[in-house]
Write a protein that holds these residues in place. Structure first.
Motif, PDB file in Angstrom:
ATOM      1  N   PRO A 171     -16.576-106.701  31.475  1.00  0.00           N
ATOM      2  CA  PRO A 171     -16.545-108.113  31.091  1.00  0.00           C
ATOM      3  C   PRO A 171     -17.919-108.756  31.224  1.00  0.00           C
ATOM      4  O   PRO A 171     -18.701-108.425  32.104  1.00  0.00           O
ATOM      5  CB  PRO A 171     -15.548-108.723  32.080  1.00  0.00           C
TER       6      PRO A 171
ATOM      7  N   GLN B 272     -20.146-112.729  30.084  1.00  0.00           N
ATOM      8  CA  GLN B 272     -19.947-114.092  29.625  1.00  0.00           C
ATOM      9  C   GLN B 272     -21.289-114.803  29.486  1.00  0.00           C
ATOM     10  O   GLN B 272     -22.290-114.425  30.082  1.00  0.00           O
ATOM     11  CB  GLN B 272     -19.050-114.887  30.572  1.00  0.00           C
TER      12      GLN B 272
ATOM     13  N   LYS C  13     -16.235-115.850  27.492  1.00  0.00           N
ATOM     14  CA  LYS C  13     -16.195-114.491  28.010  1.00  0.00           C
ATOM     15  C   LYS C  13     -15.887-113.500  26.887  1.00  0.00           C
ATOM     16  O   LYS C  13     -15.198-113.839  25.923  1.00  0.00           O
ATOM     17  CB  LYS C  13     -15.133-114.370  29.098  1.00  0.00           C
ATOM     18  N   TYR C  14     -16.395-112.283  27.042  1.00  0.00           N
ATOM     19  CA  TYR C  14     -16.128-111.229  26.065  1.00  0.00           C
ATOM     20  C   TYR C  14     -16.266-109.887  26.762  1.00  0.00           C
ATOM     21  O   TYR C  14     -16.630-109.815  27.947  1.00  0.00           O
ATOM     22  CB  TYR C  14     -17.105-111.328  24.887  1.00  0.00           C
ATOM     23  N   LEU C  15     -15.975-108.817  26.065  1.00  0.00           N
ATOM     24  CA  LEU C  15     -16.127-107.473  26.606  1.00  0.00           C
ATOM     25  C   LEU C  15     -17.376-106.836  26.027  1.00  0.00           C
ATOM     26  O   LEU C  15     -17.480-106.637  24.818  1.00  0.00           O
ATOM     27  CB  LEU C  15     -14.892-106.623  26.285  1.00  0.00           C
TER      28      LEU C  15
ATOM     29  N   TYR D 254     -15.152-115.565  21.141  1.00  0.00           N
ATOM     30  CA  TYR D 254     -14.960-115.301  22.568  1.00  0.00           C
ATOM     31  C   TYR D 254     -13.504-115.545  22.933  1.00  0.00           C
ATOM     32  O   TYR D 254     -12.982-116.628  22.693  1.00  0.00           O
ATOM     33  CB  TYR D 254     -15.827-116.236  23.419  1.00  0.00           C
TER      34      TYR D 254
ATOM     35  N   GLY E 226     -12.335-113.361  25.847  1.00  0.00           N
ATOM     36  CA  GLY E 226     -12.255-112.719  27.151  1.00  0.00           C
ATOM     37  C   GLY E 226     -11.572-111.372  27.143  1.00  0.00           C
ATOM     38  O   GLY E 226     -11.712-110.594  28.087  1.00  0.00           O
ATOM     39  N   ASN E 227     -10.821-111.074  26.090  1.00  0.00           N
ATOM     40  CA  ASN E 227     -10.043-109.835  26.052  1.00  0.00           C
ATOM     41  C   ASN E 227     -10.446-108.896  24.926  1.00  0.00           C
ATOM     42  O   ASN E 227      -9.781-107.891  24.705  1.00  0.00           O
ATOM     43  CB  ASN E 227      -8.549-110.170  25.913  1.00  0.00           C
TER      44      ASN E 227
ATOM     45  N   THR F 170     -13.936-107.349  22.280  1.00  0.00           N
ATOM     46  CA  THR F 170     -15.376-107.208  22.082  1.00  0.00           C
ATOM     47  C   THR F 170     -15.839-108.135  20.963  1.00  0.00           C
ATOM     48  O   THR F 170     -15.050-108.513  20.100  1.00  0.00           O
ATOM     49  CB  THR F 170     -15.733-105.761  21.700  1.00  0.00           C
TER      50      THR F 170
END
Length: 267
Positions: free
Chosen positions: A67, A69, A74-76, A183, A185-186, A188
């Motif tokens: 993870p 951000q 947030k992103y992968l 974005y 968070g879960n 790419t």
């Protein structure tokens, strides 16, 4: 000798982005002063790559590093598989008058180091898409050991001045912030990545060094004015000069960089 954004080894790479002006982040707005200490900047940092163990999960065949951000969300962050085809050394790509200075295993390791940095940080760091120019000090504190000692101070100044060591402003962004990356968070931001090594150069003019050029071709998710996800295809060239000798502890470290982006296309 200026080693960042310098066309070395006869690699004809321009310093400026060749895409539209909207591709680039503001020249210096929000960037820390070059002389600012890394520790002080990092202490006040707003963005980070969260500490996480290496993972084996992947999305669309692209493995996830962990993870990350920035101020936008947030992103992968992505990485490369251990058996990614880009690591396969093609000796037909090796040119120069000093090729015999390194073994095939050493050249293969140089390609591995260059490929991983390009994939993880060159095109997918948390600075890419940070419309406030991002946490430069935090990124540099985490990555400075990947550079030769002679370039560490110069490298930070270069990065703080918002140059192209890593991609900074989001592709297809607008000044009002209505278009950015996706974005949630879960997932790419990188959807498809088809980068390839195009050139490996070894010249006696730069002893103990290898130049690796990667042809970039990847799709990154954007978010339009309506908040909808859409793909952006980015192409260009990313060059790293790597050095390996007693001063680097016998490991390949970055000793120069250059990049050229031939443009992007909204699909």
């Amino acid at each position: 000798m200026e080693k960042f954004n310098n066309a070395r080894r006869g690699v004809a790479l321009a310093a400026a982005l060749l895409a539209t002006a909207s591709c680039a982040a503001p020249a210096s707005e929000g960037a820390p002063a070059p002389e600012a200490s890394v520790a002080a900047t990092a202490a006040a940092a707003e963005t980070r790559v969260e500490t996480a163990p290496a993972v084996t999960t992947e999305i669309n065949g692209i493995p996830i590093k962990g993870p990350a951000q920035n101020v936008n969300g947030k992103y992968l962050q992505t990485t490369l598989k251990a058996d990614d085809p880009i690591f396969n050394l093609d000796m037909n790509l090796v040119t120069g008058d000093n090729v015999a200075a390194f073994t095939e295993d050493e050249l293969k390791e140089a390609v591995r180091v260059a490929s991983i940095f390009t994939a993880e940080e060159g095109i997918d760091s948390f600075l890419n898409g940070s419309n406030d120019n991002g946490d430069v000090g935090g990124w540099w504190a985490m990555n400075r050991d990947k550079f030769t000692s002679t370039l560490q101070e110069q490298g930070y100044q270069y990065l703080a001045a918002n140059n192209s060591l890593v991609v900074r402003g989001a592709w297809d962004r607008d000044n009002a912030g209505n278009r950015q990356y996706w974005y949630d968070g879960n997932s790419t931001r990188i959807q498809i990545r088809e980068n390839k090594i195009s050139k490996i150069e070894v010249f006696s003019q730069w002893p103990n060094s290898v130049g690796v050029t990667t042809d970039l071709n990847y799709i990154i998710w954007g978010k339009n004015e309506a908040g909808e996800k859409y793909p952006i295809n980015v192409k260009g060239h990313y060059y790293l000069n790597l050095k390996k000798d007693a001063t680097t502890g016998g490991q390949w470290l970055i000793d120069g960089q250059n990049s050229e982006y031939t443009g992007y296309k909204k699909n």
